[in-house]
Write a protein that holds these residues in place. Structure first.
Motif, short mmCIF file in Angstrom:
data_model
loop_
_atom_site.label_atom_id
_atom_site.label_comp_id
_atom_site.label_asym_id
_atom_site.label_seq_id
_atom_site.Cartn_x
_atom_site.Cartn_y
_atom_site.Cartn_z
N ARG A 123 0.07 2.00 -10.48
CA ARG A 123 -1.04 2.57 -10.57
C ARG A 123 -1.12 4.04 -10.23
O ARG A 123 -2.13 5.02 -10.32
N ILE A 124 -0.23 4.57 -9.60
CA ILE A 124 0.07 6.12 -9.17
C ILE A 124 0.28 6.96 -10.24
O ILE A 124 -0.15 7.98 -10.39
N ILE A 172 -2.58 10.56 -3.58
CA ILE A 172 -3.04 9.29 -4.28
C ILE A 172 -2.65 8.23 -3.49
O ILE A 172 -1.54 8.19 -2.94
N SER A 173 -3.50 7.26 -2.91
CA SER A 173 -3.34 5.92 -2.13
C SER A 173 -3.82 4.77 -2.95
O SER A 173 -4.82 4.95 -3.58
N GLU A 174 -3.01 3.62 -3.48
CA GLU A 174 -3.22 2.69 -4.07
C GLU A 174 -2.59 1.33 -3.39
O GLU A 174 -1.57 1.40 -2.54
N ALA A 175 -3.13 0.27 -3.79
CA ALA A 175 -2.62 -1.05 -3.18
C ALA A 175 -2.61 -2.17 -4.46
O ALA A 175 -3.50 -1.91 -5.28
N ALA A 176 -1.66 -3.06 -4.12
CA ALA A 176 -1.69 -3.80 -5.20
C ALA A 176 -0.68 -5.00 -4.57
O ALA A 176 -0.18 -4.96 -3.56
N THR A 185 1.05 -1.07 -0.04
CA THR A 185 0.17 -0.04 -0.22
C THR A 185 0.73 1.33 -0.05
O THR A 185 2.01 1.38 0.85
N SER A 194 1.10 5.74 -0.69
CA SER A 194 0.53 7.08 -0.98
C SER A 194 1.70 8.04 -1.30
O SER A 194 2.71 7.76 -0.66
N THR A 254 2.14 -1.47 -7.20
CA THR A 254 1.19 -0.30 -6.47
C THR A 254 1.62 1.10 -7.19
O THR A 254 0.92 1.95 -7.53
#
Length: 513
Positions: free
Chosen positions: A439-440, A420-424, A409, A411, A436
Motif C-alpha cells: 500500500r505504501i 506514509i503510514s499504512e496498516a493491513a 503497521t 511507516s 502493508t
C-alpha cells in the motif's frame, strides 16, 4: 610446480543463476574481493547485453589492477565493438568470444553448416585482434562436438590470432574420462596448441564439474574457469574454491600452483552469498557451515586425539578461524575505522560514519559483536547508492496472536520525502507486512520467493531476509539484516523496490547523456 590460471566468471555466468541480479556497486565489490583472492582473470559481464552490464564491465576495468578484466561477446562485430568500448581502459584488455560447435547447436540454434561456423569464428577472432591483445575463443558445447571438427576449427582460430582456447562442458554432460580425453586429443592433434592457453569450463548438471576440471588439468589444461560457491545456470559451474583447495591439498599428485590466496576463500564465499542472496548448502565442500563439523562419536574421538584423522582441510587454511568479540558498545570511531581497514574496506568518511552509527545501534542490543556482524554492516555501506531518492523504512509493528488476525503497521518515507503510514492484515505476520508495504510503494508487486537465515550463532544472531519479487514487471531481489526477522523482512522488501527505482533512474540519466 607449474602455474595454472584461474578465470572467475561469478559476475557473468554466475549471475545468470535464476533469482540473482547484481547491481554495479555489488559487482564492483565482488570484483575487488576476487582481486584480493588472487584470480588471474575476472569475467565481469556481457557488455552488449544491457547498459547495466556495460557500465559494470567498464567500471570494474577501471577499478581492478592486479587481475585481468574480460567481457563476453558473441561472434558479432557489434558485440566486439561494444566490449572494446567497455574494456579499452583496462590494464590488459581481454575479450571472450564464443561460438557453438556441436552438431545439435550448429543445426538447430545457429542454422549454419560447419564450414560457415569456421568462417564466422575466424572472422570474429581476426576482427577482435584489431583491438584486443588477448582474445579467448570458446567452442560452446565442446564436449558434445565432433573431435576432428573441433580440432580443425581450433587450428583456424589460433591462426587467426586467438591467445586462449576454451573447451566448455556447457551442459555438464561429459564424464571425467571423456573430458580429459578431449583435452589430450587437442594437445596431440592441433598444430600451434602449445602457443596458447587451453582452458576448461565445466558445468555441474551431473555433479561431475570438479572431477571433470581436475581431469582437464591432468590432460593439458592451463586455465580453469568457474565461480565462487559454484553458482551459475541450472546446476551451476565448478566451484573455484574446491579446485584451489584440491590442488593445494593434493599438490603431490597434481604439482600445480594456482596463485589463489587461500585465506581469502571464506570471505569471498560469504560476500558472494550475501550479495547474490544465494545460500550455501550446509554440506558444501570447503565453505559449507558443516564442512568442519564433527558429530559422530567416533569422529569426535579421533579429532580429539589427532585432527588429521578426519580433517584434511583446516578452517584456518581458508580464513575461517574462530571469530571472537572484536568491538563493543564502548569502542570509539578510531578503533572502528581501524578494524574496517584491516578487514579490507575502503569507505568514505560519510559511509564510515553511517556504518559506525549502525554499529552503535547494534551494540546496544547485541551482547557480542562478531566479525560476521561487522562484515554485513560495512558491506552494506560500501555498496550503498545515495544518488537516487528511495523508500526508507521508519518503523514496522506487527500484532499477532494465535486467536487473532495478524496485523502490520508500517511507516516509510516516500522518495519525495513524505512520510506514509499504512496498516493491513494477512494470513501470517510476514504476509501482513507485505500487504502493508504494498500500500505504501507505488507499483505492482508480486512475491516470487522469500527466506530468512541467521548470520552468526546464538539467540541474538542477526537475521538476514532475502526477497525475490516482480516489481512493475521486472524481477528484482532485495535483502537486509536486523536482529528482528520481521524488521529485516520489511527492509528487504523496500530494498528490492529501491533497487529497481535506482536502476530505472540510472537508465534515465544514461539516456539523457
Amino acid at each position: 610446480m607449474s602455474q595454472i590460471d584461474i578465470f572467475d566468471t561469478t559476475l557473468r555466468d554466475g549471475e545468470q543463476s535464476a533469482g540473482i541480479n547484481l547491481n554495479t556497486a555489488e559487482k564492483i565489490e565482488i570484483a575487488r574481493q576476487l582481486e584480493r583472492l588472487g584470480v588471474t582473470i575476472i569475467e565481469s559481464g556481457f557488455p552488449a547485453s544491457s547498459p547495466g552490464d556495460f557500465d559494470a564491465v567498464q567500471r570494474i576495468a577501471g577499478t581492478v589492477k592486479n587481475s585481468i578484466v574480460t567481457g563476453l561477446a558473441r561472434s558479432m562485430q557489434g558485440d566486439i565493438d561494444r566490449t572494446w568500448e567497455a574494456l579499452k581502459g583496462a590494464e590488459q584488455p581481454h575479450i571472450h568470444i564464443f561460438l557453438a560447435t556441436s552438431p545439435i547447436h550448429m543445426e538447430t540454434k545457429l542454422f549454419k553448416t560447419p564450414e560457415q561456423v569456421v568462417e564466422l569464428a575466424v572472422e570474429s577472432v581476426k576482427y577482435a585482434r584489431k583491438f584486443f591483445p588477448l582474445v579467448q575463443w570458446s567452442a560452446e558445447d565442446a564436449s558434445r562436438s565432433d573431435p576432428e571438427f573441433l580440432a580443425h576449427i581450433i587450428r583456424k582460430v589460433i591462426e587467426a590470432g586467438a591467445t586462449t582456447i576454451n573447451l566448455p562442458d556447457t551442459v555438464g554432460y561429459a564424464t571425467p574420462k571423456e573430458y580429459g580425453a578431449m583435452f589430450k586429443y587437442m594437445t596431440e592433434n592441433v598444430a600451434g596448441i602449445e602457443k596458447v592457453k587451453l582452458s576448461a569450463h565445466c558445468h555441474n548438471d551431473l555433479g561431475m564439474a570438479t572431477a571433470n576440471t581436475l581431469a582437464a588439468i591432468e590432460n593439458g589444461a592451463t586455465q580453469i574457469e568457474g565461480t565462487i560457491n559454484g553458482i551459475g545456470e541450472r546446476a551451476g559451474n565448478v566451484a573455484l574454491e574446491e579446485i584451489a583447495v584440491a590442488l593445494h591439498i593434493r599438490k603431490q599428485i597434481f604439482n600445480i600452483e594456482t596463485g589463489i590466496n587461500l585465506h581469502e576463500i571464506k570471505r569471498t564465499s560469504q560476500l558472494v552469498s550475501q550479495l547474490t542472496g544465494s545460500l550455501i548448502q550446509p554440506n558444501k565442500a570447503v565453505v559449507g557451515k558443516n564442512a568442519f563439523a564433527h558429530e559422530s562419536g567416533i569422529h569426535q574421538d579421533g579429532m580429539l586425539k589427532n585432527p588429521l584423522t578426519y580433517e584434511i582441510i583446516t578452517p584456518e587454511l581458508i580464513g575461517d578461524a574462530a571469530t571472537e568479540l572484536v568491538l563493543g558498545k564502548h569502542s570509539g570511531r578510531h578503533a572502528f575505522k581501524d578494524r574496517a581497514v584491516k578487514m579490507g574496506f575502503d569507505l568514505t568518511d560519510e559511509k564510515l560514519n553511517n556504518a559506525f552509527i549502525e554499529f552503535k545501534k547494534l551494540a546496544d542490543r547485541k551482547k557480542e559483536i562478531i566479525e560476521d556482524d561487522l562484515y554485513v554492516l560495512l558491506t552494506d555501506q560500501q555498496i550503498h547508492d545515495t544518488e537516487t531518492p528511495v523508500y526508507k523504512l521508519e518503523s514496522v509493528q506487527v500484532q499477532y496472536g494465535t486467536a487473532n488476525i495478524p496485523t502490520a503497521t508500517a511507516s516509510a518515507y516516500h522518495p519525495n520525502g513524505e512520510l506514509i503510514s499504512e496498516a493491513a492484515t494477512g494470513a501470517g505476520s510476514v504476509e501482513a507486512i507485505f500487504n502493508t508495504l504494498e500500500r505504501i510503494v507505488e507499483g505492482k508487486v508480486h512475491i516470487l520467493d522469500y527466506r530468512v537465515t541467521s548470520i552468526g550463532k546464538g539467540r541474538d544472531a542477526l537475521g538476514e531476509a532475502v526477497i525475490n519479487m516482480s516489481y512493475n514487471g521486472e524481477t528484482v531481489t532485495g535483502r537486509d539484516v536486523a536482529q528482528d526477522v520481521l524488521e529485516a523482512t520489511a527492509k528487504a522488501y523496500l530494498n528490492a523496490v529501491n533497487r529497481q527505482i535506482v536502476q530505472v533512474g540510472k537508465k534515465v540519466r544514461m539516456s539523457a547523456v
